[in-house]
Design an enzyme around this catalytic site. Structure first.
Site, PDB file in Angstrom:
ATOM      1  CG  HIS A  36      70.483  47.538  -5.603  1.00  0.00           C
ATOM      2  ND1 HIS A  36      71.486  48.454  -5.398  1.00  0.00           N
ATOM      3  CD2 HIS A  36      69.509  47.843  -4.716  1.00  0.00           C
ATOM      4  CE1 HIS A  36      71.128  49.288  -4.423  1.00  0.00           C
ATOM      5  NE2 HIS A  36      69.924  48.941  -3.993  1.00  0.00           N
ATOM      6  CD  GLU A  37      65.919  46.259  -4.576  1.00  0.00           C
ATOM      7  OE1 GLU A  37      65.876  46.061  -3.349  1.00  0.00           O
ATOM      8  OE2 GLU A  37      66.001  47.408  -5.085  1.00  0.00           O
ATOM      9  CG  HIS A  83      68.912  45.919  -0.222  1.00  0.00           C
ATOM     10  ND1 HIS A  83      69.577  46.709   0.674  1.00  0.00           N
ATOM     11  CD2 HIS A  83      68.637  46.724  -1.293  1.00  0.00           C
ATOM     12  CE1 HIS A  83      69.712  47.932   0.171  1.00  0.00           C
ATOM     13  NE2 HIS A  83      69.161  47.973  -1.029  1.00  0.00           N
ATOM     14  CD  GLU A 131      70.937  51.404  -0.998  1.00  0.00           C
ATOM     15  OE1 GLU A 131      71.570  51.492  -2.056  1.00  0.00           O
ATOM     16  OE2 GLU A 131      69.819  50.853  -0.929  1.00  0.00           O
TER      17      GLU A 131
HETATM   18 ZN    ZN Z   1      68.961  49.687  -2.258  1.00  0.00          ZN
END
Ligand code: ZN
Length: 503
Positions: free
Chosen positions: A265-266, A269, A295
């Protein structure tokens, strides 16, 4: 552009880049505080962070910027499309930080700092009446802010615009309404279906192995470690941009996939920040877009890609090697079902990717009705519980696991919640288009070949920076307005087979 107009534009750009640098200085200070700083450093660090924030505020509200903006605006016909977008972004930021009178800003900060403390008390004592009068004051202040910022139809528009420029109560209401209508019956069916086996996930998974796997996942999808790093922090986050992007995660021995998917997830980003236009860094064309777009990137790598059967197959031998006893006798299908487990729950931050949107839909509806006056603060807990029952089929036993669970309202962040759900909807809409354009995406994922996928994201999303407003970007990339149908197709195609639901 003639010489003087060009000078004005360049002057504004140079000034904007310096403010961006100040912003990065404060990000580094905060990263250091979370990752490296010894406990006794906190006093000096708080002072340093406040000082930089003060300088940043001063610089970004400097009347000189207002003059540059006015000058460019008066001659906007001479600007090209990219320059017009840059001006639009800078002007909005400038107006948002200069329009509010200082006494109102102070009143908000005083009120929210008290309200935040009272919310902590209220939640601990499971007693909404402690927080209620403070929330009432905050809603009143937010209405005043909305009047000053201005809006098209309803005050809530102004608050939403602070987070997702261009979005309105009506547009978000339509999209989340469509989501809720289609998703509620799905969640009902999933809740009624037999749950997949998950017993093996509670075993002991050595943290050294978790670290190795998380790092491998991060690197294989293309996160560049010459321009980024991964460390440990209590609250996982991604900070920085361009050539210095920093990710954090945390590890728990009995939650092996929390760190694995947390890092994916990170890293999603991070790939966005690493994919921005280098020549435009520090200006709106080299800034990442809003949270609804950010997101979408993190969730796509975490959910659409990371939690796919193809990704697990690609990682299967490494997982078996890292956890030979823990995963012994567990088939890839069992693992796939376990990591995609869906279950209605009361707490938003613990929700799975399917039920998550319903947590957001209910918060959006409540904020909307509070701002319009249709819902009074005193009726909030009852309205909350009724919606949780309707949407998720479960009932909070008290307000601590109901309307008091999130920090957002106590700090005045009304209008922030929708972005979380829009991120998932955008992820699905982008990914559907990516599948069309790239072709054999599952085959590529299973082969560990992420180059074309990442290049597609760089070209179609990352390199636009803030050229388009978030909804415009979705439409520009996918060729259709933002909606919920691609997300619902994703849910049906992925979770239907796992739970034996034909639709
Ligand atoms: Zn996030």
């Amino acid at each position: 552009m003639d010489r003087t107009l060009e000078e004005t534009y360049d002057g504004l750009m140079a000034d904007t880049k310096e403010i961006a640098d100040l912003h990065h200085v404060s990000e580094i200070l905060e990263w250091d505080q979370e990752v490296m700083m010894p406990p006794r450093g906190i006093e000096a660090r708080s002072r340093q962070v406040a000082l930089i924030a003060g300088v940043m505020h001063q610089r970004s509200t400097d009347p000189r910027r207002g003059n540059w903006i006015a000058e460019l605006e008066a001659r906007s016909g001479e600007l090209n499309d990219e320059q017009k977008a840059v001006l639009r972004e800078i002007k909005r930021d400038y107006e948002m930080s200069t329009k509010l009178p200082p006494d109102l800003v102070q009143e908000i900060s005083r009120t929210t700092s008290i309200a935040h403390n009272e919310w902590i008390k209220s939640r601990a004592q499971k007693d909404f009446s402690i927080f209620a009068p403070h929330l009432e004051t905050i809603v009143g202040l937010k209405k005043r802010v909305a009047e000053i910022w201005g809006y098209a139809e309803t005050p809530y528009d102004a608050l939403l615009n602070a987070y997702e420029p261009g979005a309105t109560t009506a547009s978000i209401g339509k999209r989340l309404g469509e989501l809720r209508e289609k998703l509620v019956p799905w969640v009902e069916k999933i809740a009624a279906a037999p749950a997949p086996r998950r017993d093996f996930l509670t075993k002991n998974f050595p943290i050294e192995q978790q670290k190795k796997l998380a790092r491998a996942a991060m690197e294989v999808i293309g996160f560049n470690t010459d321009g980024g790093r991964l460390d440990i922090a209590v609250h996982p986050f991604c900070t920085g941009t361009g050539g210095d992007v920093r990710l954090t995660t945390r590890y728990f021995e009995n939650e092996p996939f929390a760190s694995f998917y947390g890092v994916l997830h990170e890293a999603g980003h991070g790939l966005y920040e690493q994919g921005l236009r280098e020549d435009a860094l520090g200006t709106p064309l080299g800034w990442s877009s809003t949270m609804a777009i950010h997101e979408s990137q993190s969730r796509m790598w975490e959910n659409e890609i990371g939690r796919s059967r193809a990704f697990l197959k690609f990682f299967e031998s490494r997982l078996q090697e890292a956890y030979p006893t823990q995963l012994s006798g567990v088939s890839i299908d069992e693992l796939y079902a376990a990591i995609n487990h869906v279950e209605p729950s009361l707490i938003r931050v613990e929700a799975d990717e399917v039920t998550y949107g319903l947590h957001i839909a209910l918060r959006f509806e409540i904020e909307r009705d509070l701002l319009s006056g249709e819902l009074s603060v005193s009726d909030l807990p009852a309205a909350w519980n009724k919606k949780v029952e309707e949407y998720l089929g479960i009932t909070p036993k008290d307000d601590a696991e109901g309307c008091l669970q999130d920090v957002h309202w106590s700090i005045g962040a009304l209008g922030y919640f929708p972005s979380y759900a829009l991120g998932s909807l955008n992820a699905a809409q982008f990914f559907a288009k990516l599948r069309e354009d790239v072709g054999d995406v599952d085959g590529k994922i299973e082969a560990g070949d992420f180059g074309e996928i990442l290049e597609w994201l760089h070209t179609n999303i990352h390199r636009h920076g803030r050229r388009y407003l978030p909804d415009e970007l979705v439409e520009h990339v996918t060729g259709k307005p933002p909606a919920a149908d691609d997300f619902m197709t994703y849910v049906a195609e992925k979770f239907g087979p796992i739970y034996g639901i034909s639709s």
